[in-house]
Write a protein that holds these residues in place. Structure first.
Motif, PDB file in Angstrom:
ATOM      1  N   TYR A  94       0.841  -1.209   0.000  1.00 45.01           N
ATOM      2  CA  TYR A  94       0.000   0.000   0.000  1.00 45.01           C
ATOM      3  C   TYR A  94       0.875   1.258   0.000  1.00 45.01           C
ATOM      4  N   ARG A  95       1.912   1.248   0.789  1.00 41.22           N
ATOM      5  CA  ARG A  95       2.794   2.413   0.879  1.00 41.22           C
ATOM      6  C   ARG A  95       3.496   2.695  -0.443  1.00 41.22           C
ATOM      7  N   ARG A  96       3.610   1.691  -1.300  1.00 39.26           N
ATOM      8  CA  ARG A  96       4.268   1.866  -2.597  1.00 39.26           C
ATOM      9  C   ARG A  96       3.273   1.993  -3.749  1.00 39.26           C
ATOM     10  N   GLY A  97       1.994   2.072  -3.402  1.00 38.04           N
ATOM     11  CA  GLY A  97       0.982   2.252  -4.426  1.00 38.04           C
ATOM     12  C   GLY A  97       0.655   1.002  -5.226  1.00 38.04           C
ATOM     13  N   LEU A  98       1.012  -0.170  -4.710  1.00 38.63           N
ATOM     14  CA  LEU A  98       0.767  -1.415  -5.433  1.00 38.63           C
ATOM     15  C   LEU A  98      -0.650  -1.931  -5.204  1.00 38.63           C
ATOM     16  N   ILE A  99      -1.281  -1.574  -4.097  1.00 32.32           N
ATOM     17  CA  ILE A  99      -2.665  -1.948  -3.822  1.00 32.32           C
ATOM     18  C   ILE A  99      -3.395  -0.718  -3.275  1.00 32.32           C
ATOM     19  N   GLY A 100      -4.714  -0.766  -3.327  1.00 33.08           N
ATOM     20  CA  GLY A 100      -5.502   0.336  -2.823  1.00 33.08           C
ATOM     21  C   GLY A 100      -5.864   0.169  -1.361  1.00 33.08           C
ATOM     22  N   ALA A 101      -6.524   1.191  -0.819  1.00 37.43           N
ATOM     23  CA  ALA A 101      -6.899   1.182   0.587  1.00 37.43           C
ATOM     24  C   ALA A 101      -7.901   0.071   0.896  1.00 37.43           C
ATOM     25  N   PHE A 102      -8.815  -0.194  -0.039  1.00 40.19           N
ATOM     26  CA  PHE A 102      -9.828  -1.224   0.207  1.00 40.19           C
ATOM     27  C   PHE A 102      -9.184  -2.584   0.429  1.00 40.19           C
ATOM     28  N   GLY A 119      19.471 -11.708   8.764  1.00 39.51           N
ATOM     29  CA  GLY A 119      18.550 -11.659   7.628  1.00 39.51           C
ATOM     30  C   GLY A 119      17.605 -10.485   7.736  1.00 39.51           C
ATOM     31  N   ALA A 120      17.100 -10.210   8.939  1.00 36.46           N
ATOM     32  CA  ALA A 120      16.204  -9.066   9.138  1.00 36.46           C
ATOM     33  C   ALA A 120      16.917  -7.759   8.840  1.00 36.46           C
ATOM     34  N   LEU A 121      18.149  -7.622   9.319  1.00 33.50           N
ATOM     35  CA  LEU A 121      18.905  -6.393   9.089  1.00 33.50           C
ATOM     36  C   LEU A 121      19.216  -6.203   7.605  1.00 33.50           C
ATOM     37  N   LYS A 122      19.632  -7.281   6.941  1.00 35.86           N
ATOM     38  CA  LYS A 122      19.951  -7.192   5.510  1.00 35.86           C
ATOM     39  C   LYS A 122      18.709  -6.875   4.689  1.00 35.86           C
ATOM     40  N   ALA A 123      17.591  -7.497   5.027  1.00 42.77           N
ATOM     41  CA  ALA A 123      16.355  -7.250   4.288  1.00 42.77           C
ATOM     42  C   ALA A 123      15.935  -5.794   4.406  1.00 42.77           C
ATOM     43  N   ALA A 124      16.025  -5.246   5.616  1.00 44.21           N
ATOM     44  CA  ALA A 124      15.664  -3.843   5.824  1.00 44.21           C
ATOM     45  C   ALA A 124      16.576  -2.919   5.028  1.00 44.21           C
ATOM     46  N   LYS A 125      17.857  -3.243   4.961  1.00 43.83           N
ATOM     47  CA  LYS A 125      18.804  -2.417   4.216  1.00 43.83           C
ATOM     48  C   LYS A 125      18.563  -2.527   2.711  1.00 43.83           C
ATOM     49  N   LEU A 126      18.340  -3.741   2.217  1.00 40.24           N
ATOM     50  CA  LEU A 126      18.129  -3.948   0.784  1.00 40.24           C
ATOM     51  C   LEU A 126      16.826  -3.329   0.303  1.00 40.24           C
ATOM     52  N   ALA A 127      15.821  -3.246   1.185  1.00 40.10           N
ATOM     53  CA  ALA A 127      14.516  -2.705   0.788  1.00 40.10           C
ATOM     54  C   ALA A 127      14.612  -1.252   0.346  1.00 40.10           C
ATOM     55  N   SER A 128      15.637  -0.544   0.822  1.00 39.09           N
ATOM     56  CA  SER A 128      15.803   0.861   0.461  1.00 39.09           C
ATOM     57  C   SER A 128      16.796   1.067  -0.677  1.00 39.09           C
ATOM     58  N   THR A 129      17.173  -0.006  -1.372  1.00 35.67           N
ATOM     59  CA  THR A 129      18.111   0.107  -2.483  1.00 35.67           C
ATOM     60  C   THR A 129      17.513   0.943  -3.607  1.00 35.67           C
ATOM     61  N   PRO A 130      18.205   1.968  -4.083  1.00 39.66           N
ATOM     62  CA  PRO A 130      17.672   2.798  -5.170  1.00 39.66           C
ATOM     63  C   PRO A 130      17.432   1.984  -6.441  1.00 39.66           C
ATOM     64  N   LEU A 147      15.254  -0.312  -6.976  1.00 40.94           N
ATOM     65  CA  LEU A 147      14.715  -1.655  -6.759  1.00 40.94           C
ATOM     66  C   LEU A 147      13.248  -1.710  -7.157  1.00 40.94           C
ATOM     67  N   ASP A 148      12.849  -2.803  -7.767  1.00 37.95           N
ATOM     68  CA  ASP A 148      11.448  -2.987  -8.133  1.00 37.95           C
ATOM     69  C   ASP A 148      10.561  -2.846  -6.891  1.00 37.95           C
ATOM     70  N   LYS A 149       9.398  -2.204  -7.076  1.00 38.36           N
ATOM     71  CA  LYS A 149       8.521  -1.925  -5.930  1.00 38.36           C
ATOM     72  C   LYS A 149       8.048  -3.195  -5.237  1.00 38.36           C
ATOM     73  N   VAL A 150       7.753  -4.228  -6.014  1.00 37.19           N
ATOM     74  CA  VAL A 150       7.299  -5.481  -5.405  1.00 37.19           C
ATOM     75  C   VAL A 150       8.430  -6.111  -4.598  1.00 37.19           C
ATOM     76  N   ASP A 151       9.631  -6.097  -5.165  1.00 36.93           N
ATOM     77  CA  ASP A 151      10.774  -6.653  -4.433  1.00 36.93           C
ATOM     78  C   ASP A 151      11.045  -5.866  -3.160  1.00 36.93           C
ATOM     79  N   ALA A 152      10.898  -4.541  -3.221  1.00 32.66           N
ATOM     80  CA  ALA A 152      11.098  -3.720  -2.034  1.00 32.66           C
ATOM     81  C   ALA A 152      10.069  -4.058  -0.959  1.00 32.66           C
TER      82      ALA A 152
END
Length: 488
Positions: free
Chosen positions: A232-240, A418-429, A431-436
């Motif tokens: 939702y935060r990336r605009g991939l789904i709506g509020a409903f 794994g949690a730390l790496k995932a959080a860091k990778l999610a902000s990679t410039p 990166l595909d929105k779904v992957d993020a």
């Protein structure tokens, strides 16, 4: 090469037939047939095996276990995981595959080595090692093929997107279990009204009369809702769609009465909001307290919904309700000899008391795979038989008893790193929105997993939960490799 494979297949088939003859069990015969059939499935593409493992684990295995009474259905998932393990081994000999070893890969290797080494030095009985070892090793094949890039990113994205529908699938199952199965369940336990709501496990499996993987269901619900929020935060789904996911999650965990949600929700909120503290400090400062308040409100709802007619008082403030909810888990002396169940802290205390640095062997390497299992198709484990109660209270205590402090630390370190790496990778410039979104919810999921390891046995025993864990860890390794490749 083909002759060697044929000879190995004949040897394995002969051994399996011998097991059938020894046990004389229809269930064992079914498992043998499945093993023989599964060997032929090695010819199937990795993509198909991977997708089949996922959907069978989430939609079929739990139903066979819960509604069909066929607990050995979990072998379907662990068997397919073993096939993926074999696929990775075959791919390893392909010179085109990367040999780069990541930190998570090294920790996974250390954990798997600890399992094998513990079995060898303890001379674990073969059947015990197989029955217990499958939980520890079987589904690491998912992690390995994902990390090696043997599964297409489109497949992984499609699986994560299906979480929304699997979340909705929990609702009718949970409602049926709450209103039909739970009221007819044999009442037993330490509380006045019994623990009949333990029968509410969604599609994750278990024994309707003895409880099931409700904690695993709650863990999945939290991860699925976290993924919905990230999308939702990336605009991939709506509020409903977001609110439908949240509502389905509330119904599932509300009727199941899983108190660990009170801790999981704030942990997920902290992990997902922390990276935005510089850009949106107000949202972060408000979001985390809101998550904490939501957790307390869940406890109030449980008090009213599950304990209102049980004779247990629902009066008192938040502090009293929290104490009542968690006191037995945190009591270092709690043992219910009627159900043979220990408190969570009591189980950890027992392990600490029974091991000493003066005898480092079992402290470091454990008693062997399956040694702590109180219930199994091949009987109780060697360590479990010493006590009149169940010592495998949680996944953490299972690891400590079975593979020692080395295996335990390797697994827990993989979760946290794994949690730390995932959080860091999610902000990679770029990166595909779904992957993020996948990586952000994986960071939350792996952080929550650290809590789940001390809550119950679900992370190691519930196939769907184990698959989800490996799905998150494996994709972190894969995206880390892609990031390094891009930089290179």
């Amino acid at each position: 090469m083909r002759i060697a494979v044929l000879v190995a297949a004949v040897f394995c088939f002969s051994a399996l037939v011998g097991l059938v003859a020894a046990f004389g069990s229809v269930k064992v015969a079914v498992l043998v047939a499945a093993a023989v059939f599964g060997s032929a499935m090695l010819a199937l593409p990795t993509q198909l095996l991977f997708s089949g493992l996922f959907f069978l684990s989430f939609l079929l295995v739990g139903q066979l276990f819960y509604f069909g009474g066929f607990g050995q259905a979990v072998w379907i998932s662990f068997g397919l995981g073993g096939l993926l393990f074999a696929k990775w081994i075959l791919a390893w000999f392909d010179s085109s595959q990367s040999r780069r070893l990541s930190v998570l890969g090294a920790l996974a290797g250390l954990f798997l080595f600890s399992v094998v080494f513990s079995a060898v030095i303890n001379l674990s009985p073969v059947l015990q090692a197989v029955a217990g070892g499958k939980n520890l090793v079987g589904l690491w094949g998912v992690f390995l093929v994902l990390g090696a890039g043997l599964v297409a990113t489109t497949t992984v994205r499609r699986i994560w997107k299906s979480f929304f529908w699997i979340l909705l699938f929990q609702v009718p199952v949970v409602v049926y279990q709450y209103f039909v199965v739970a009221p007819s369940r044999t009442r037993f336990g330490s509380t006045t009204g019994g623990v009949e709501w333990d029968a509410v496990v969604g599609g994750f499996g278990g024994d309707p009369d003895g409880g099931g993987y409700s904690g695993g269901m709650a863990f999945f619900v939290c991860v699925a809702v976290a993924f919905a929020v990230a999308c939702y935060r990336r605009g991939l789904i709506g509020a409903f769609r977001l609110w439908v996911a949240v509502a389905a999650g509330l119904v599932s965990v509300g009727l199941a009465e899983v108190k660990v949600v009170v801790v999981l929700v704030p942990v997920a909120a902290i992990v997902m909001l922390a990276p935005h503290i510089k850009r949106r400090p107000l949202i972060v400062m408000l979001g985390i307290p809101v998550a904490l308040v939501a957790g307390v409100l869940v406890l109030f709802a449980y008090e009213s919904l599950h304990y209102g007619n049980s004779g247990t008082t629902t009066n008192g403030g938040p502090a009293e309700i929290v104490e009542r909810a968690f006191s037995y888990s945190l009591d270092p002396e709690h043992i219910n000899y009627r159900t043979r169940e220990m408190g969570r802290v009591a189980a950890l205390k027992l392990w600490w008391q029974e091991h000493s640095l003066s005898e480092p062997g079992e402290w470091l390497f454990g008693h062997g795979p399956g040694a702590s299992r109180g219930n199994s198709i091949v009987g109780a484990g060697e360590a479990a038989r010493r006590y009149p109660f169940l010592i495998d209270r949680s996944a953490a205590t299972q690891l400590l008893w079975d593979v020692g402090i080395i295996g335990f630390l390797a697994y827990m370190s993989a979760c946290m790193i794994g949690a730390l790496k995932a959080a860091k990778l999610a902000s990679t410039p770029g990166l595909d929105k779904v992957d993020a979104a996948i990586l952000e919810s994986s960071a939350a999921g792996l952080a929550m997993l650290v809590i789940m390891m001390f809550y119950g046995r679900d992370p190691l025993e519930a196939p769907a939960v184990s698959v989800l864990i490996m799905l998150m860890l494996g994709y972190v390794v894969f995206q880390d490799r892609r990031c390094v490749a891009r930089v290179g």
